[in-house]
Design a protein around this motif. Structure first.
Motif, PDB file in Angstrom:
ATOM      1  N   GLY A  24       3.741  25.645  28.905  1.00 44.02           N
ATOM      2  CA  GLY A  24       3.299  26.965  28.477  1.00 44.02           C
ATOM      3  C   GLY A  24       3.249  27.101  26.972  1.00 44.02           C
ATOM      4  O   GLY A  24       3.724  26.235  26.225  1.00 44.02           O
ATOM      5  N   THR A  25       2.684  28.217  26.511  1.00 40.96           N
ATOM      6  CA  THR A  25       2.645  28.504  25.079  1.00 40.96           C
ATOM      7  C   THR A  25       4.059  28.479  24.512  1.00 40.96           C
ATOM      8  O   THR A  25       4.944  29.168  25.011  1.00 40.96           O
ATOM      9  CB  THR A  25       2.018  29.879  24.826  1.00 40.96           C
ATOM     10  N   PRO A  26       4.313  27.692  23.469  1.00 37.79           N
ATOM     11  CA  PRO A  26       5.668  27.639  22.910  1.00 37.79           C
ATOM     12  C   PRO A  26       5.969  28.845  22.019  1.00 37.79           C
ATOM     13  O   PRO A  26       5.138  29.259  21.207  1.00 37.79           O
ATOM     14  CB  PRO A  26       5.668  26.340  22.091  1.00 37.79           C
ATOM     15  N   VAL A  27       7.171  29.390  22.185  1.00 37.36           N
ATOM     16  CA  VAL A  27       7.660  30.493  21.359  1.00 37.36           C
ATOM     17  C   VAL A  27       8.999  30.060  20.777  1.00 37.36           C
ATOM     18  O   VAL A  27       9.924  29.736  21.530  1.00 37.36           O
ATOM     19  CB  VAL A  27       7.827  31.800  22.171  1.00 37.36           C
ATOM     20  N   VAL A  28       9.101  30.049  19.452  1.00 39.02           N
ATOM     21  CA  VAL A  28      10.303  29.568  18.774  1.00 39.02           C
ATOM     22  C   VAL A  28      11.005  30.740  18.115  1.00 39.02           C
ATOM     23  O   VAL A  28      10.427  31.422  17.263  1.00 39.02           O
ATOM     24  CB  VAL A  28       9.947  28.498  17.720  1.00 39.02           C
ATOM     25  N   PHE A  29      12.265  30.985  18.498  1.00 41.20           N
ATOM     26  CA  PHE A  29      13.046  32.118  18.007  1.00 41.20           C
ATOM     27  C   PHE A  29      14.049  31.677  16.950  1.00 41.20           C
ATOM     28  O   PHE A  29      14.809  30.717  17.156  1.00 41.20           O
ATOM     29  CB  PHE A  29      13.820  32.771  19.150  1.00 41.20           C
ATOM     30  N   SER A  30      14.085  32.403  15.819  1.00 44.59           N
ATOM     31  CA  SER A  30      15.067  32.165  14.760  1.00 44.59           C
ATOM     32  C   SER A  30      15.916  33.421  14.579  1.00 44.59           C
ATOM     33  O   SER A  30      15.373  34.513  14.434  1.00 44.59           O
ATOM     34  CB  SER A  30      14.364  31.819  13.439  1.00 44.59           C
ATOM     35  N   ARG A 112       2.387  27.481   5.547  1.00 46.01           N
ATOM     36  CA  ARG A 112       1.589  26.605   6.410  1.00 46.01           C
ATOM     37  C   ARG A 112       0.821  27.458   7.411  1.00 46.01           C
ATOM     38  O   ARG A 112       1.152  27.521   8.589  1.00 46.01           O
ATOM     39  CB  ARG A 112       2.496  25.592   7.113  1.00 46.01           C
ATOM     40  N   PRO A 113      -0.218  28.147   6.949  1.00 45.45           N
ATOM     41  CA  PRO A 113      -0.908  29.135   7.796  1.00 45.45           C
ATOM     42  C   PRO A 113      -1.554  28.560   9.048  1.00 45.45           C
ATOM     43  O   PRO A 113      -1.825  29.302   9.996  1.00 45.45           O
ATOM     44  CB  PRO A 113      -1.961  29.729   6.845  1.00 45.45           C
ATOM     45  N   GLY A 114      -1.812  27.261   9.100  1.00 45.31           N
ATOM     46  CA  GLY A 114      -2.414  26.686  10.296  1.00 45.31           C
ATOM     47  C   GLY A 114      -1.404  26.221  11.315  1.00 45.31           C
ATOM     48  O   GLY A 114      -1.785  25.749  12.398  1.00 45.31           O
ATOM     49  N   LEU A 115      -0.123  26.365  11.024  1.00 49.33           N
ATOM     50  CA  LEU A 115       0.906  25.823  11.908  1.00 49.33           C
ATOM     51  C   LEU A 115       1.128  26.681  13.147  1.00 49.33           C
ATOM     52  O   LEU A 115       1.320  26.166  14.242  1.00 49.33           O
ATOM     53  CB  LEU A 115       2.208  25.663  11.122  1.00 49.33           C
ATOM     54  N   ALA A 116       1.126  28.011  12.980  1.00 52.34           N
ATOM     55  CA  ALA A 116       1.479  28.922  14.081  1.00 52.34           C
ATOM     56  C   ALA A 116       0.261  29.669  14.599  1.00 52.34           C
ATOM     57  O   ALA A 116      -0.730  29.853  13.883  1.00 52.34           O
ATOM     58  CB  ALA A 116       2.538  29.914  13.623  1.00 52.34           C
ATOM     59  N   ARG A 117       0.360  30.107  15.856  1.00 47.83           N
ATOM     60  CA  ARG A 117      -0.723  30.902  16.426  1.00 47.83           C
ATOM     61  C   ARG A 117      -0.395  32.392  16.442  1.00 47.83           C
ATOM     62  O   ARG A 117      -1.247  33.217  16.735  1.00 47.83           O
ATOM     63  CB  ARG A 117      -1.036  30.436  17.839  1.00 47.83           C
ATOM     64  N   ILE A 257       7.389  41.940  23.637  1.00 48.34           N
ATOM     65  CA  ILE A 257       6.978  40.578  23.294  1.00 48.34           C
ATOM     66  C   ILE A 257       5.973  40.055  24.313  1.00 48.34           C
ATOM     67  O   ILE A 257       4.941  39.473  23.944  1.00 48.34           O
ATOM     68  CB  ILE A 257       8.203  39.657  23.209  1.00 48.34           C
ATOM     69  N   LEU A 258       6.257  40.252  25.583  1.00 52.02           N
ATOM     70  CA  LEU A 258       5.350  39.757  26.617  1.00 52.02           C
ATOM     71  C   LEU A 258       3.981  40.429  26.513  1.00 52.02           C
ATOM     72  O   LEU A 258       2.937  39.762  26.657  1.00 52.02           O
ATOM     73  CB  LEU A 258       5.953  39.989  28.005  1.00 52.02           C
ATOM     74  N   ALA A 259       3.958  41.723  26.230  1.00 52.73           N
ATOM     75  CA  ALA A 259       2.679  42.427  26.077  1.00 52.73           C
ATOM     76  C   ALA A 259       1.889  41.853  24.911  1.00 52.73           C
ATOM     77  O   ALA A 259       0.667  41.677  24.991  1.00 52.73           O
ATOM     78  CB  ALA A 259       2.934  43.917  25.873  1.00 52.73           C
ATOM     79  N   PHE A 260       2.563  41.572  23.796  1.00 54.07           N
ATOM     80  CA  PHE A 260       1.893  40.987  22.642  1.00 54.07           C
ATOM     81  C   PHE A 260       1.315  39.624  22.981  1.00 54.07           C
ATOM     82  O   PHE A 260       0.145  39.321  22.673  1.00 54.07           O
ATOM     83  CB  PHE A 260       2.876  40.874  21.483  1.00 54.07           C
ATOM     84  N   LEU A 261       2.114  38.768  23.619  1.00 55.74           N
ATOM     85  CA  LEU A 261       1.644  37.425  23.946  1.00 55.74           C
ATOM     86  C   LEU A 261       0.434  37.469  24.866  1.00 55.74           C
ATOM     87  O   LEU A 261      -0.512  36.689  24.694  1.00 55.74           O
ATOM     88  CB  LEU A 261       2.783  36.636  24.599  1.00 55.74           C
ATOM     89  N   THR A 263      -1.742  40.133  25.442  1.00 56.52           N
ATOM     90  CA  THR A 263      -2.920  40.866  24.973  1.00 56.52           C
ATOM     91  C   THR A 263      -3.517  40.318  23.680  1.00 56.52           C
ATOM     92  O   THR A 263      -4.733  40.306  23.507  1.00 56.52           O
ATOM     93  CB  THR A 263      -2.585  42.356  24.775  1.00 56.52           C
ATOM     94  N   GLU A 264      -2.668  39.844  22.782  1.00 56.72           N
ATOM     95  CA  GLU A 264      -3.161  39.403  21.474  1.00 56.72           C
ATOM     96  C   GLU A 264      -3.464  37.908  21.421  1.00 56.72           C
ATOM     97  O   GLU A 264      -4.322  37.482  20.639  1.00 56.72           O
ATOM     98  CB  GLU A 264      -2.145  39.734  20.379  1.00 56.72           C
ATOM     99  N   LEU A 265      -2.778  37.120  22.229  1.00 56.15           N
ATOM    100  CA  LEU A 265      -2.908  35.675  22.099  1.00 56.15           C
ATOM    101  C   LEU A 265      -3.578  35.001  23.294  1.00 56.15           C
ATOM    102  O   LEU A 265      -4.063  33.871  23.170  1.00 56.15           O
ATOM    103  CB  LEU A 265      -1.544  35.028  21.878  1.00 56.15           C
ATOM    104  N   GLU A 266      -3.582  35.648  24.429  1.00 56.00           N
ATOM    105  CA  GLU A 266      -4.072  34.973  25.633  1.00 56.00           C
ATOM    106  C   GLU A 266      -5.107  35.783  26.384  1.00 56.00           C
ATOM    107  O   GLU A 266      -5.436  35.468  27.520  1.00 56.00           O
ATOM    108  CB  GLU A 266      -2.882  34.628  26.553  1.00 56.00           C
ATOM    109  N   SER A 267      -5.632  36.842  25.761  1.00 52.50           N
ATOM    110  CA  SER A 267      -6.635  37.661  26.440  1.00 52.50           C
ATOM    111  C   SER A 267      -8.015  37.009  26.357  1.00 52.50           C
ATOM    112  O   SER A 267      -8.265  36.149  25.533  1.00 52.50           O
ATOM    113  CB  SER A 267      -6.682  39.037  25.802  1.00 52.50           C
TER     114      SER A 267
END
Length: 267
Positions: A24-30, A112-117, A257-261, A263-267
């Motif tokens: 699945g789409t990776p999500v990294v939490f800091s 590194r603007p191309g690193l994350a989605r 968070i789930l709504a953002f992922l 609607t904004e990234l996988e719609s």
């Protein structure tokens, strides 16, 4: 939930991280200053159930990433996060962070603007936002103020200021007690170092902003709404939650968070 613990050695520190794996789409939490990856337990479980690959980690000197090895600085912390991402070879992960973790995620996206989605920031000020004179005074006074607080009192004071629920305060007391005062002050100093105003800058990836309604830490309550307006995004304010929003209101944060992922990234 499968959540494999592993380590990566960087600059004298065994950085501990946890990875749910999967395609699945990776999500990294800091996490934030003085905290550890356990603050995201609910988010990791929730997103993993919905098919996401979740990575959490303990920053240098925090949680199970002790001893910290090289001293904690803003540059080193950002470098640690990039080293972890490179080590895991994640395909354009979503970077998520709370407080200091949000500042680190912003810094990595900027450099590194191309690193994350995508970028998810919880209860953190905007690294590049303009600062009023009052905000500059507040920022410069924070470290001297913390420095005079006796070490034995600091964990309880920080816990009470950070969380609005007993669950959140209990976690915060335990976490803050693990970090010696001198190390906590170094981490706080690093957080301030990440604030680098550049009013013309705009986040190059989809942005999600989440804030606890009762967060009175620094200038977050004023800076995040201003940031949202500048970027043209909708800030999510979680009722009755403080600075440790993931612990004070985990279900509401999970939903946001789930709504953002979705609607904004996988719609």
């Amino acid at each position: 939930m499968l959540n494999i613990e592993a380590s990566l050695t960087v600059a004298g520190c065994d950085l501990r991280y946890w990875d749910t794996g999967g395609d699945g789409t990776p999500v990294v939490f800091s996490h934030g200053a003085g905290a550890d990856q356990l603050m995201f337990r609910s988010q990791a479980e929730h997103l993993a159930r919905h098919g996401y690959r979740v990575v959490t980690w303990d920053l240098r000197g925090h949680g199970r990433s002790r001893p910290g090895g090289a001293p904690f600085t803003a540059e080193r912390a950002a470098g640690d996060l990039v080293a972890l991402l490179d080590h895991l070879e994640l395909a354009r992960p979503v970077l998520a962070g709370q407080s200091l973790g949000g500042n680190l995620a912003q810094a990595v996206v900027r450099r590194r603007p191309g690193l994350a989605r995508g970028l998810i920031v919880m209860d953190s000020t905007c690294n590049t936002g303009p600062l009023s004179r009052a905000e500059r005074v507040l920022l410069s006074a924070a470290l001297p103020t913390l420095s005079v607080i006796p070490a034995r009192r600091l964990p309880a004071l920080m816990a009470n200021a950070s969380a609005a629920t007993e669950q959140g305060r209990a976690y915060a007391r335990r976490a803050f007690e693990q970090l010696p005062k001198r190390e906590f002050l170094a981490v706080w100093r690093a957080t301030v170092e990440l604030v680098d105003p550049d009013p013309a800058y705009r986040t190059p990836v989809p942005l999600c902003l989440i804030r606890g309604e009762r967060d009175r830490t620094g200038n977050i309550a004023t800076a995040m709404p201003r940031w949202a307006r500048t970027e043209g995004v909708q800030e999510t304010v979680i009722p009755d939650a403080g600075h440790l929003v993931t612990l004070d209101a985990p279900d509401a944060v999970n939903s946001a968070i789930l709504a953002f992922l979705r609607t904004e990234l996988e719609s």
